[in-house]
Write an enzyme that holds these catalytic residues in place. Structure first.
Site, short mmCIF file in Angstrom:
data_model
loop_
_atom_site.label_atom_id
_atom_site.label_comp_id
_atom_site.label_asym_id
_atom_site.label_seq_id
_atom_site.Cartn_x
_atom_site.Cartn_y
_atom_site.Cartn_z
N GLU A 1 -41.85 -69.35 -51.88
CA GLU A 1 -41.68 -70.71 -51.33
C GLU A 1 -40.30 -71.27 -51.62
O GLU A 1 -39.72 -71.98 -50.79
CB GLU A 1 -42.78 -71.62 -51.88
CG GLU A 1 -44.17 -71.36 -51.31
CD GLU A 1 -44.90 -70.20 -51.99
OE1 GLU A 1 -44.34 -69.62 -52.94
OE2 GLU A 1 -46.03 -69.87 -51.57
N HIS B 1 -56.59 -74.85 -52.89
CA HIS B 1 -56.49 -75.02 -51.44
C HIS B 1 -56.94 -76.41 -51.04
O HIS B 1 -57.41 -76.62 -49.93
CB HIS B 1 -57.34 -73.97 -50.70
CG HIS B 1 -56.90 -72.56 -50.93
ND1 HIS B 1 -57.26 -71.85 -52.03
CD2 HIS B 1 -56.10 -71.74 -50.20
CE1 HIS B 1 -56.73 -70.64 -51.98
NE2 HIS B 1 -56.01 -70.55 -50.88
#
Lengths: 295, 324
Positions: B60, B129
């Site tokens: 990322e 999540h």
């Protein structure tokens, strides 16, 4: 070596000496408390000058925070740099960044950042974008060996390998420090090592990496092997000779003294500058805080 | 006019803007050939090619760092972080680099980029999540933070965000992705960044919310409406810069405020909303402002309906506020 080549080589040694004198004088100002702290670039003079010598004006440089003297070597006026490190009302960065944060879009010098290796992926992004626009430029990211462990180093090499960008990662390595170049193979990049105390040797090594990059062969990781703090500058002084050294040193010190005298008389940037450039436009909450700050 | 869900609306906005502006590029993990984990970028790779829809390594910090370079050069990158729970390896790049680039360079450089990332829970995704980390980014000067609650706003806000000259964190409530369909114009339109919307008018209690919790706020408002409490519901749409005026105007009318968000309560954005109201509408308040939020725990897998500030938790807060 032809006489003109010899003069070009000597000009590099001159630039090194100017860089060194600027580093000495401004860092002393930092140590005296007249300005904020400036990390020293001792021993990196040949690396900076050699890298720049191998680049065209369109190529981008992504410096580390120790590389602030590079700006002068790439064309920034000494008084502009001095105003920058003072952070005064004539500072082009409006007193925002610390003294080491020297950048200039017109000179293709990116903004240096204190977090380790965060600038390296930026060099990949600019290179990728430029190639996509058909612009024939390379990007050069400068780092020190201490940054090799940081995530940004590995992310940048990874992305440079996958995206095959025209990028050079140039690491200054001292004795006993780890190599950046030895990581190149893991990311499918080329590697090189060379003496980092001679600007002409550096320029040749960087030049080979630049050629590969321009030919579409991707990125190179290059170790520039530094000696002690004074090894590079000692070579420059030897090459220039005493008379040339003395004259150049005196001229640079005079330029600095003049710029420092002016910079010291200038006040701080306007309070409004604190709130400017957070966003492209002054948002309402910042306008309100500016009013509050003004009392 | 087509009825679209949020995935389709965002896909349509990206398709539209990439066709209009060749500076716009999309990058991220599996955004190309796969079309993204939620298929938000589906079809873009075939339409615009690998030079504008880029499958990247799973790193990322590298995704955002490389996008920053693209923005410095003059492109308009739209990187995707697959879940906001995975944004933290890029935190340094976002808060130390993208957010501060314009300021620290005295305006020499800027970072016009839109970081798209799904947020929120309620999909049985567990703790990695489901999170809503907006406060961490709102706290960073230099970022704009957007969170649409419906397909129409998602398209209009995304177009506005891509055209904005500053970095925008575009948070997409994944619970809403395919749960809501509505008319979404094919033509070009923007929903301005920084403008909240009153989605239900009332004069009893002001509810401020955003993202997926707007629907819970509306459900709770209907429930307490049967008991005579008439709620006004504000969908912030943009979290930062905050549309304080719309909130204050409403609270001056109702005298009562309930803020609803999924993120944990402590130092959640609700605290900032409440304080703004205290500063600007204190004398209009008839009851203490209340926050109905996620708890100060990690996001749970099993007890997510107990964690989330759903209507069954909002309605009692509305009643106690209304009857204070």
């Amino acid at each position: 070596m032809t006489s003109s080549e010899s003069e070009a080589a000597l000009a590099r040694f001159e630039t090194m000496l100017r860089v060194r004198v600027i580093d000495e004088r401004l860092a002393a100002l930092g140590e005296s408390g007249a300005i904020g702290f400036l990390p020293r670039g001792l021993g990196r003079e040949a690396a900076l000058v050699g890298v720049l010598a191998a680049l065209s004006d369109d190529d981008w440089v992504f410096p580390s925070i120790t590389d602030w003297p590079l700006a002068v070597a790439r064309g920034m006026r000494i008084d502009t740099l001095v105003n920058r490190v003072f952070g005064n009302s004539a500072d082009p960065l409006r007193g925002h960044d610390a003294p080491s944060g020297v950048c200039a879009k017109a000179l293709k010098i990116a903004s240096a950042s204190a977090p380790a290796a965060t600038h390296l992926p930026h060099a990949v992004g600019v290179a990728w974008a430029a190639r996509g626009r058909g612009e024939d430029l390379v990007t050069v990211a400068l780092l020190d060996a201490a940054e090799i462990d940081a995530a940004g180093f590995h992310a940048a090499l990874n992305f440079a390998g996958v995206m095959k960008t025209p990028t050079l990662f140039v690491c200054r390595v001292r004795e006993g420090e780890p190599s950046a170049a030895e990581h190149a193979i893991a990311y499918g990049l080329a590697e090189a090592q060379c003496d980092g105390t001679d600007p002409n040797t550096v320029a040749e090594a960087i030049g080979r990496g630049v050629e590969r990059a321009r030919a579409g062969e991707g990125a190179t990781v290059i170790d520039l092997l530094l000696g002690g703090d004074d090894d590079a500058i000692a070579l420059a002084v030897r090459k220039l000779g005493k008379e040339r050294e003395t004259k150049l040193r005196a001229q640079t010190e005079a330029d600095l003294a003049s710029a420092i005298a002016v910079a010291g008389r200038l006040g701080a940037p306007d309070l409004a500058s604190l709130f400017g450039d957070v966003y492209g436009e002054l948002e309402d909450h910042l306008a309100a805080q500016l009013r509050e700050a003004r009392g | 006019m087509a009825q679209l869900n949020m995935v389709q609306a965002i896909n349509g906005a990206l398709t539209h803007e990439m066709g209009r502006d060749d500076r716009v590029v999309v990058l991220g993990e599996d955004v190309g050939k796969v079309g993204g984990v939620f298929r938000v970028t589906e079809g873009l790779y075939d339409k615009f090619g690998e030079d504008r829809v880029i499958d990247t390594p799973l790193a990322e910090g590298g995704i955002i760092g490389t996008a920053i370079g693209m923005a410095l050069y003059g492109l308009r990158p739209v990187p995707e972080i697959q879940f906001s729970d995975f944004i933290f390896p890029a935190f340094d790049q976002i808060v130390s680099e993208a957010a501060k680039m314009r300021w620290r360079s005295g305006g020499e450089y800027s970072c016009p980029m839109v970081i798209r990332t799904p947020v929120g829970g309620g999909i049985r995704g567990g703790l990695y999540h489901s999170q809503s980390p907006e406060s961490l980014f709102i706290h960073t000067s230099g970022l704009k933070v957007v969170c649409p609650s419906n397909p129409y706003d998602a398209k209009g806000l995304l177009l506005a965000a891509i055209r904005d000259d500053d970095p925008v964190l575009f948070m997409e409530p994944k619970r809403v992705y395919r749960a809501v369909k509505m008319d979404v114009p094919e033509e070009d339109y923007e929903v301005p960044i920084g403008e909240a919307k009153v989605v239900r008018e009332g004069d009893g209690v002001t509810i401020v919310s955003w993202g997926a919790m707007v629907y819970e706020a509306l459900t709770a408002a209907e429930q307490v409406g049967q008991d005579g409490v008439d709620c006004e519901v504000i969908d912030l749409r943009t979290l930062w810069p905050l549309d304080v005026d719309t909130i204050v105007r409403s609270v001056k009318k109702t005298g009562r405020l309930v803020v609803v968000h999924e993120a944990p309560k402590t130092c959640g954005f609700g605290a900032e909303v409440v304080q703004r109201v205290m500063e600007q509408a204190f004398l209009h308040l008839e009851a203490p402002p209340v926050r109905v939020t996620g708890w100060d725990t990690p996001f749970p897998y099993t007890l997510e309906n107990e964690y989330l500030p759903l209507a069954h938790r909002i309605a009692p807060a509305l009643m106690s506020t209304a009857t204070f």
